[in-house]
Motif scaffolding. Sequence first.
Motif, PDB file in Angstrom:
ATOM      1  N   ASN A  84     -19.701 -15.471  11.392  1.00  0.00           N
ATOM      2  CA  ASN A  84     -18.708 -14.919  10.198  1.00  0.00           C
ATOM      3  C   ASN A  84     -18.013 -13.606  10.724  1.00  0.00           C
ATOM      4  O   ASN A  84     -18.182 -13.043  11.837  1.00  0.00           O
ATOM      5  N   LYS A  85     -16.990 -13.530  10.111  1.00  0.00           N
ATOM      6  CA  LYS A  85     -16.003 -12.511  10.431  1.00  0.00           C
ATOM      7  C   LYS A  85     -15.601 -11.797   8.832  1.00  0.00           C
ATOM      8  O   LYS A  85     -15.471 -12.523   8.163  1.00  0.00           O
ATOM      9  N   VAL A  86     -15.650 -10.295   9.138  1.00  0.00           N
ATOM     10  CA  VAL A  86     -15.434  -9.874   7.798  1.00  0.00           C
ATOM     11  C   VAL A  86     -14.090  -8.930   7.979  1.00  0.00           C
ATOM     12  O   VAL A  86     -13.926  -8.300   8.877  1.00  0.00           O
ATOM     13  N   LEU A  87     -13.088  -9.289   7.115  1.00  0.00           N
ATOM     14  CA  LEU A  87     -11.776  -8.345   6.998  1.00  0.00           C
ATOM     15  C   LEU A  87     -11.817  -7.638   5.716  1.00  0.00           C
ATOM     16  O   LEU A  87     -12.337  -7.774   4.858  1.00  0.00           O
ATOM     17  N   GLU A  88     -11.112  -6.328   6.192  1.00  0.00           N
ATOM     18  CA  GLU A  88     -11.038  -5.564   4.791  1.00  0.00           C
ATOM     19  C   GLU A  88      -9.516  -5.289   4.647  1.00  0.00           C
ATOM     20  O   GLU A  88      -8.580  -5.481   5.399  1.00  0.00           O
ATOM     21  N   ILE A  89      -9.045  -5.303   3.430  1.00  0.00           N
ATOM     22  CA  ILE A  89      -7.820  -5.252   2.981  1.00  0.00           C
ATOM     23  C   ILE A  89      -7.629  -3.537   2.287  1.00  0.00           C
ATOM     24  O   ILE A  89      -8.318  -3.458   1.469  1.00  0.00           O
ATOM     25  N   ASN A  90      -6.700  -2.999   2.921  1.00  0.00           N
ATOM     26  CA  ASN A  90      -6.337  -1.488   2.278  1.00  0.00           C
ATOM     27  C   ASN A  90      -4.941  -1.555   1.951  1.00  0.00           C
ATOM     28  O   ASN A  90      -4.067  -2.056   2.774  1.00  0.00           O
ATOM     29  N   GLY A  91      -4.424  -0.936   0.903  1.00  0.00           N
ATOM     30  CA  GLY A  91      -3.194  -0.880   0.387  1.00  0.00           C
ATOM     31  C   GLY A  91      -3.502  -0.840  -1.071  1.00  0.00           C
ATOM     32  O   GLY A  91      -3.959  -1.643  -1.727  1.00  0.00           O
ATOM     33  N   VAL A  92      -2.485  -0.088  -1.795  1.00  0.00           N
ATOM     34  CA  VAL A  92      -2.203  -0.214  -3.203  1.00  0.00           C
ATOM     35  C   VAL A  92      -1.544  -1.437  -3.641  1.00  0.00           C
ATOM     36  O   VAL A  92      -0.591  -1.920  -3.120  1.00  0.00           O
ATOM     37  N   PRO A 153      -2.672  -3.788  10.163  1.00  0.00           N
ATOM     38  CA  PRO A 153      -2.850  -2.379   9.837  1.00  0.00           C
ATOM     39  C   PRO A 153      -1.678  -1.456  10.482  1.00  0.00           C
ATOM     40  O   PRO A 153      -1.334  -1.662  11.673  1.00  0.00           O
ATOM     41  N   GLU A 154      -0.975  -0.721   9.697  1.00  0.00           N
ATOM     42  CA  GLU A 154      -0.249   0.327  10.153  1.00  0.00           C
ATOM     43  C   GLU A 154      -0.983   1.732  10.493  1.00  0.00           C
ATOM     44  O   GLU A 154      -1.722   1.977   9.856  1.00  0.00           O
ATOM     45  N   PRO A 155      -0.480   2.391  11.423  1.00  0.00           N
ATOM     46  CA  PRO A 155      -1.064   3.775  11.725  1.00  0.00           C
ATOM     47  C   PRO A 155      -0.817   4.849  10.999  1.00  0.00           C
ATOM     48  O   PRO A 155      -1.646   5.823  11.260  1.00  0.00           O
ATOM     49  N   TYR A 156       0.147   4.939   9.988  1.00  0.00           N
ATOM     50  CA  TYR A 156       0.273   5.921   9.447  1.00  0.00           C
ATOM     51  C   TYR A 156      -0.447   6.270   8.001  1.00  0.00           C
ATOM     52  O   TYR A 156      -1.066   7.303   7.869  1.00  0.00           O
ATOM     53  N   LYS A 157      -0.640   5.247   7.295  1.00  0.00           N
ATOM     54  CA  LYS A 157      -1.479   5.096   6.004  1.00  0.00           C
ATOM     55  C   LYS A 157      -2.604   4.118   6.126  1.00  0.00           C
ATOM     56  O   LYS A 157      -3.534   4.290   5.405  1.00  0.00           O
ATOM     57  N   GLY A 158      -2.813   3.620   7.026  1.00  0.00           N
ATOM     58  CA  GLY A 158      -3.820   2.383   7.403  1.00  0.00           C
ATOM     59  C   GLY A 158      -3.823   1.279   6.455  1.00  0.00           C
ATOM     60  O   GLY A 158      -4.866   0.544   6.280  1.00  0.00           O
ATOM     61  N   LYS A 159      -2.433   1.133   6.000  1.00  0.00           N
ATOM     62  CA  LYS A 159      -2.469  -0.013   4.861  1.00  0.00           C
ATOM     63  C   LYS A 159      -2.453  -1.355   5.793  1.00  0.00           C
ATOM     64  O   LYS A 159      -1.819  -1.438   6.928  1.00  0.00           O
ATOM     65  N   GLY A 160      -3.144  -2.516   5.158  1.00  0.00           N
ATOM     66  CA  GLY A 160      -2.942  -3.694   5.748  1.00  0.00           C
ATOM     67  C   GLY A 160      -4.186  -4.567   5.873  1.00  0.00           C
ATOM     68  O   GLY A 160      -5.136  -4.176   5.153  1.00  0.00           O
ATOM     69  N   ILE A 161      -4.427  -5.647   6.727  1.00  0.00           N
ATOM     70  CA  ILE A 161      -5.570  -6.138   6.758  1.00  0.00           C
ATOM     71  C   ILE A 161      -6.278  -5.893   8.151  1.00  0.00           C
ATOM     72  O   ILE A 161      -5.464  -5.946   9.237  1.00  0.00           O
ATOM     73  N   LYS A 162      -7.052  -5.470   8.230  1.00  0.00           N
ATOM     74  CA  LYS A 162      -8.087  -5.150   9.479  1.00  0.00           C
ATOM     75  C   LYS A 162      -9.760  -5.650   9.612  1.00  0.00           C
ATOM     76  O   LYS A 162     -10.149  -6.034   8.280  1.00  0.00           O
ATOM     77  N   TYR A 163     -10.135  -5.784  10.671  1.00  0.00           N
ATOM     78  CA  TYR A 163     -11.488  -6.251  10.962  1.00  0.00           C
ATOM     79  C   TYR A 163     -12.296  -4.939  10.332  1.00  0.00           C
ATOM     80  O   TYR A 163     -11.890  -3.914  10.428  1.00  0.00           O
ATOM     81  N   SER A 164     -13.431  -5.565   9.899  1.00  0.00           N
ATOM     82  CA  SER A 164     -14.429  -4.525   9.317  1.00  0.00           C
ATOM     83  C   SER A 164     -15.048  -3.495  10.432  1.00  0.00           C
ATOM     84  O   SER A 164     -15.038  -2.264   9.705  1.00  0.00           O
ATOM     85  N   ASP A 165     -15.048  -3.880  11.497  1.00  0.00           N
ATOM     86  CA  ASP A 165     -15.352  -2.858  12.502  1.00  0.00           C
ATOM     87  C   ASP A 165     -14.476  -2.374  13.561  1.00  0.00           C
ATOM     88  O   ASP A 165     -14.437  -1.524  14.179  1.00  0.00           O
ATOM     89  N   GLU A 166     -13.112  -2.522  13.070  1.00  0.00           N
ATOM     90  CA  GLU A 166     -11.959  -2.196  13.708  1.00  0.00           C
ATOM     91  C   GLU A 166     -11.615  -0.631  13.312  1.00  0.00           C
ATOM     92  O   GLU A 166     -11.885  -0.194  11.951  1.00  0.00           O
ATOM     93  N   ILE A 167     -11.284   0.237  14.377  1.00  0.00           N
ATOM     94  CA  ILE A 167     -10.927   1.279  13.843  1.00  0.00           C
ATOM     95  C   ILE A 167      -9.420   1.722  14.167  1.00  0.00           C
ATOM     96  O   ILE A 167      -8.882   1.397  15.298  1.00  0.00           O
ATOM     97  N   ILE A 168      -8.691   2.221  13.035  1.00  0.00           N
ATOM     98  CA  ILE A 168      -7.162   2.373  13.129  1.00  0.00           C
ATOM     99  C   ILE A 168      -6.985   4.118  13.468  1.00  0.00           C
ATOM    100  O   ILE A 168      -7.777   4.619  12.816  1.00  0.00           O
TER     101      ILE A 168
END
Length: 178
Positions: A84-92, A153-168
Amino acid sequence: MSRVGKRPISIPNTVQVTVEGSKIVFKSGKITKELETYRRVHIELNANELAFKSVDNEPQSRAYWGTYRALASNIVVGMTTGFNKVLEINGVGYKAAVAGKNLELALGFSHPVKYPIPEGVEIVVDKNTITIKGSDKQQIGQIAAEIREFRPPEPYKGKGIKYSDEIIIRKAGKTAKK
């Protein structure tokens, strides 16, 4: 000498393994998977262990030795426990939902993005996390990468889809002149 290739693979009772020439056939319930080695490695099947030996001492042969052992191990693990892979969605306003055979993503575009879910893969959405489950490690990783590619994911606000263990790594924005 391959550190990966030296270790034998223990076969659980739920998986049946047969060797047909240069092909290894794995069966577990209704699932059948094949691994063709093209005679690049020697295959040894004992009672409940599968071992690989290098054909010769050439660097390419040693690379195949570890590669085919890892591929066979991934098939056995996929048939028993799965991946399994877990993705996180960040953003309004960013959200995801499973609708029938499609994953619908609202990612700030003018229309929702629809991603068709392939056979043998299960996608579960819980609030802002997407969990992708299946028995094929390569397929699960590819699907996760394709979903992440819609809005990385973009580097300014961290918005986007990233892996759960990924560090932006965040960047500081522009500051006003004083």
